[in-house]
Motif scaffolding. Structure first.
Motif, PDB file in Angstrom:
ATOM      1  N   GLY A 180     -31.049   3.694  41.953  1.00  0.00           N
ATOM      2  CA  GLY A 180     -29.356   4.307  41.898  1.00  0.00           C
ATOM      3  C   GLY A 180     -29.398   4.810  40.573  1.00  0.00           C
ATOM      4  O   GLY A 180     -30.002   5.169  39.683  1.00  0.00           O
ATOM      5  N   CYS A 181     -28.338   5.490  40.100  1.00  0.00           N
ATOM      6  CA  CYS A 181     -27.258   5.542  39.396  1.00  0.00           C
ATOM      7  C   CYS A 181     -26.755   4.338  38.517  1.00  0.00           C
ATOM      8  O   CYS A 181     -26.759   3.118  39.195  1.00  0.00           O
ATOM      9  N   LEU A 182     -26.935   4.433  37.036  1.00  0.00           N
ATOM     10  CA  LEU A 182     -26.349   3.024  36.784  1.00  0.00           C
ATOM     11  C   LEU A 182     -25.541   3.593  35.625  1.00  0.00           C
ATOM     12  O   LEU A 182     -26.011   4.976  34.523  1.00  0.00           O
ATOM     13  N   ALA A 183     -25.126   3.037  34.921  1.00  0.00           N
ATOM     14  CA  ALA A 183     -24.481   2.727  33.723  1.00  0.00           C
ATOM     15  C   ALA A 183     -23.640   1.287  33.040  1.00  0.00           C
ATOM     16  O   ALA A 183     -24.024   0.335  33.631  1.00  0.00           O
ATOM     17  N   TRP A 184     -22.879   1.065  31.480  1.00  0.00           N
ATOM     18  CA  TRP A 184     -22.704   0.566  31.015  1.00  0.00           C
ATOM     19  C   TRP A 184     -20.786   0.584  31.138  1.00  0.00           C
ATOM     20  O   TRP A 184     -20.348   2.046  30.740  1.00  0.00           O
ATOM     21  N   PHE A 185     -20.201  -0.242  31.852  1.00  0.00           N
ATOM     22  CA  PHE A 185     -18.696  -0.344  30.890  1.00  0.00           C
ATOM     23  C   PHE A 185     -18.484  -1.364  29.873  1.00  0.00           C
ATOM     24  O   PHE A 185     -19.442  -2.682  29.995  1.00  0.00           O
ATOM     25  N   ARG A 186     -17.172  -1.753  29.521  1.00  0.00           N
ATOM     26  CA  ARG A 186     -16.971  -2.427  28.743  1.00  0.00           C
ATOM     27  C   ARG A 186     -16.086  -2.615  28.961  1.00  0.00           C
ATOM     28  O   ARG A 186     -14.559  -1.960  29.495  1.00  0.00           O
ATOM     29  N   GLN A 187     -15.119  -3.604  28.855  1.00  0.00           N
ATOM     30  CA  GLN A 187     -13.693  -4.469  28.823  1.00  0.00           C
ATOM     31  C   GLN A 187     -13.199  -4.838  27.667  1.00  0.00           C
ATOM     32  O   GLN A 187     -13.835  -5.645  27.081  1.00  0.00           O
ATOM     33  N   ALA A 188     -12.128  -4.899  26.823  1.00  0.00           N
ATOM     34  CA  ALA A 188     -11.090  -5.660  25.662  1.00  0.00           C
ATOM     35  C   ALA A 188     -10.101  -5.677  26.255  1.00  0.00           C
ATOM     36  O   ALA A 188      -9.824  -5.888  26.859  1.00  0.00           O
ATOM     37  N   PRO A 189     -10.015  -6.810  25.588  1.00  0.00           N
ATOM     38  CA  PRO A 189      -9.098  -7.567  25.787  1.00  0.00           C
ATOM     39  C   PRO A 189      -7.625  -7.440  26.233  1.00  0.00           C
ATOM     40  O   PRO A 189      -7.175  -6.398  24.827  1.00  0.00           O
ATOM     41  N   GLY A 190      -6.929  -7.811  27.189  1.00  0.00           N
ATOM     42  CA  GLY A 190      -5.967  -6.839  27.486  1.00  0.00           C
ATOM     43  C   GLY A 190      -6.141  -5.785  27.442  1.00  0.00           C
ATOM     44  O   GLY A 190      -4.840  -4.911  28.098  1.00  0.00           O
ATOM     45  N   LYS A 191      -7.337  -4.971  28.162  1.00  0.00           N
ATOM     46  CA  LYS A 191      -7.351  -3.222  28.677  1.00  0.00           C
ATOM     47  C   LYS A 191      -8.005  -3.639  29.972  1.00  0.00           C
ATOM     48  O   LYS A 191      -8.570  -4.098  30.056  1.00  0.00           O
TER      49      LYS A 191
END
Length: 131
Positions: free
Chosen positions: A32-43
């Motif tokens: 299906g659809c694909l994505a990249w996510f990111r998470q920074a410390p505290g966010k």
């Protein structure tokens, strides 16, 4: 069993480049659809880039013009090419998939950055941009 496994995370200097890979396996029909996510410390986790089954792409405003998302459905791999990296790009990068068949159109375009439309997630790979 569906699995998404990211690789390519590293520590780089500002201005540097990096490529992330996400190998996806176990989908009966399509990832299906694909994505990249990111998470920074505290966010909160944020959408970086998404790609539908036709190859149409969308990007977060902060990475537009610097990052490129692509997919190879023969090799079952999602890519994220990152250039001109800044310390603000530091974070844990995860790939996500909707699964199922066709995915795209206006419905996905308006929702690609929402976490709740992706049932499948990888564990993430760390990117650190620092001098």
């Amino acid at each position: 069993q569906v699995q998404l496994v990211e690789s390519g995370g590293a520590s780089v200097q500002p201005g540097g480049s990096l490529r992330l890979d996400c190998k996806f396996t176990g989908f009966t029909y399509s990832s299906g659809c694909l994505a990249w996510f990111r998470q920074a410390p505290g966010k909160e986790r944020e959408g970086v880039a998404g790609i539908d089954t036709a190859g149409r792409t969308d990007y977060g405003a902060s990475v537009e013009g610097r990052f490129t998302i692509s997919r190879d459905d023969v090799k079952n791999t999602l890519f994220l090419e990152m250039k001109s990296l800044t310390p603000e790009d530091t974070g844990n990068y995860s790939c996500a998939a909707t699964g199922g068949g066709y995915c795209g159109g206006d419905y996905w375009t308006s929702r690609w950055g929402r976490l709740d439309i992706y049932p499948y997630w990888g564990q993430g790979t760390q990117v650190t941009v620092s001098s």
